[in-house]
Design an enzyme around this catalytic site. Structure first.
Site, mmCIF file in Angstrom:
data_model
loop_
_atom_site.group_PDB
_atom_site.id
_atom_site.type_symbol
_atom_site.label_atom_id
_atom_site.label_comp_id
_atom_site.label_asym_id
_atom_site.label_seq_id
_atom_site.Cartn_x
_atom_site.Cartn_y
_atom_site.Cartn_z
ATOM 1 N N ARG A 150 0.842 -1.186 0.000
ATOM 2 C CA ARG A 150 0.000 0.000 0.000
ATOM 3 C C ARG A 150 0.881 1.241 0.000
ATOM 4 O O ARG A 150 1.987 1.247 0.537
ATOM 5 C CB ARG A 150 -0.939 0.009 1.210
ATOM 6 N N GLU B 239 -4.126 7.729 -5.344
ATOM 7 C CA GLU B 239 -4.352 7.045 -6.619
ATOM 8 C C GLU B 239 -5.631 7.562 -7.257
ATOM 9 O O GLU B 239 -6.631 7.757 -6.561
ATOM 10 C CB GLU B 239 -4.432 5.532 -6.396
ATOM 11 N N HIS C 64 -1.224 0.166 -10.115
ATOM 12 C CA HIS C 64 -1.932 -0.728 -9.179
ATOM 13 C C HIS C 64 -2.630 -1.872 -9.933
ATOM 14 O O HIS C 64 -3.811 -2.152 -9.729
ATOM 15 C CB HIS C 64 -2.953 0.058 -8.354
#
Length: 314
Positions: A226, A255, A274
Site C-alpha cells: 500500500r 491514486e 496498481h
C-alpha cells in the site's frame, strides 16, 4: 436468501454459481444501487463502492464478501457497529503479484527497459548494464501469502530471502526472519527490497529517510503493498540522491498518481498503476473462495474463510 453482486462475473462463471445454489436469489449488477442493497442478505463487492451513507440502506445485510484483499476504503466502524461479518479473498493475489514482481526484477537485472529504448531509436548497442539475479539477497516486508510466494520464486533463482514482519515470527520460504525493530540492521544486506504490507496505522510511513540511507545505492526498492508505507516526498528525494538504484511502484499515497508527479519522469522509476494483481483468472479464484464459505453460511456456520478484523485492516 438474496445475494447481491455489485460486479458481473463472466457468464461461464456466473451460470455454474447460480446452478450450484438454486436456493439462493442472486442479483448481478455492474455497480451498487441502494434499492438492491436494501434487499440483500449478503453483499459481494470489490469494497470501493460502499461508504457509511450507503451502508444505512443495507438493513438486512449480515455478511460482506470482499473480492479484494484491502478494506481501507470501506466504512470499518459502521460495519463493526452493525456486527456485519466481513471476509475477503486473501491468498488469490499471490500468483499474479509474485509473477509481476519477478518480471520487473528480471527486466531490470537483464536491462530490458534499456533494450526497449534502443529498439525505439533503432540503435544497435551492446552497452546495456546487465547483471544476474542469482546470489542476490531480497528483503521482503510482509511475508504472508504474497510475500512467501515471491520468496519461493526468488529462492528458485538462487536468491537469499530475509522476511520482515512485526514479530519476526517464521514464514515460509524465508531463510532468515527479522522484526520491524531489526529492519535497519538487515537492510544493508539487501539487493532487492519488496513491500507487500497492508495499510494500517503501524505501517503508515514506516519507511523513512534512514531506511533509504542504509540501503545499497544500487538496490531495487519495490512497493506492492500500500502507498502509505512511505511519504512520496521522501521516496523522490532518495531517488534523486541516488540512494537506491531503482524504484518499482505499484501503489501510491494518492491514486491515481497525479499527472504532474515527478515519479512519472524520474529515471530508474517504473510506475505500475496498481495492476500487479490483475489476471484473467481473478474472479474465478475469488469464487473458489466464496463458494465454500457460502455453503457454510447456508448451513448456519459462520466460521468462514478469511474473516477480517476491520479494526486491524486485514
Amino acid at each position: 436468501m438474496r445475494i447481491y453482486f455489485t460486479f458481473e462475473p463472466r457468464l461461464e462463471l456466473r451460470e455454474p454459481l447460480v446452478e450450484e445454489f438454486p436456493q439462493v436469489d442472486f442479483v448481478f449488477e455492474s455497480s451498487l444501487s441502494t434499492e438492491e442493497l436494501q434487499k440483500a442478505d449478503v453483499l459481494v463487492t470489490y469494497g470501493e463502492d460502499l461508504n457509511e451513507d450507503i451502508l444505512q440502506y443495507a438493513t438486512k445485510l449480515k455478511w460482506i464478501f470482499v473480492a479484494s484483499a484491502g478494506v481501507e476504503k470501506m466504512p470499518a466502524q459502521a460495519i463493526a457497529d452493525r456486527e456485519i461479518l466481513v471476509s475477503n479473498v486473501r491468498g488469490i493475489h499471490k500468483t499474479p503479484m509474485a509473477e509481476s514482481m519477478l518480471a520487473h526484477i528480471l527486466a531490470i537485472k537483464r536491462a530490458l527497459p534499456w533494450m526497449y529504448e534502443q529498439q525505439k531509436k533503432s540503435e544497435w548497442s551492446k552497452k546495456g548494464k546487465q547483471t544476474e539475479l542469482r546470489d542476490s539477497t531480497a528483503l521482503i516486508l510482509g511475508p504472508g501469502a504474497i510475500g512467501s510466494e515471491v520468496g519461493r520464486l526468488l529462492q528458485a533463482f538462487g536468491v537469499a530471502t530475509i522476511g520482515c514482519n512485526r514479530s519476526g515470527k517464521e514464514a515460509p520460504y524465508m531463510d532468515v526472519m527479522v522484526s520491524f525493530d531489526k529492519l535497519l540492521e538487515a537492510l544493508p544486506k539487501a539487493d532487492i527490497v519488496i513491500s507487500v504490507l497492508p495499510k494500517t496505522t503501524e505501517t503508515t510511513h514506516l519507511w523513512n529517510e534512514e531506511h533509504f540511507k542504509v540501503m545499497k545505492n544500487n538496490a531495487i526498492f519495490m512497493n506492492f503493498g500500500r502507498g502509505n508505507l512511505v511519504d512520496e516526498k521522501v521516496l523522490i528525494q532518495a531517488i534523486k540522491a541516488d540512494e537506491i538504484g531503482y524504484a518499482v511502484l505499484d501503489v501510491f499515497e494518492q491514486e491515481p498518481l497525479a499527472a504532474n508527479s515527478p515519479l512519472w519522469t524520474l529515471p530508474n522509476v517504473i510506475v505500475s498503476p496498481h495492476i500487479s494483481s490483475h489476471s484473467s483468472r481473478y474472479v474465478e479464484r475469488s469464487l473458489n473462495i466464496f463458494k465454500p464459505s457460502l455453503i457454510k453460511w447456508l448451513n448456519g456456520d459462520i466460521d468462514l474463510e478469511n474473516i477480517m478484523d476491520l479494526s486491524r485492516g486485514y
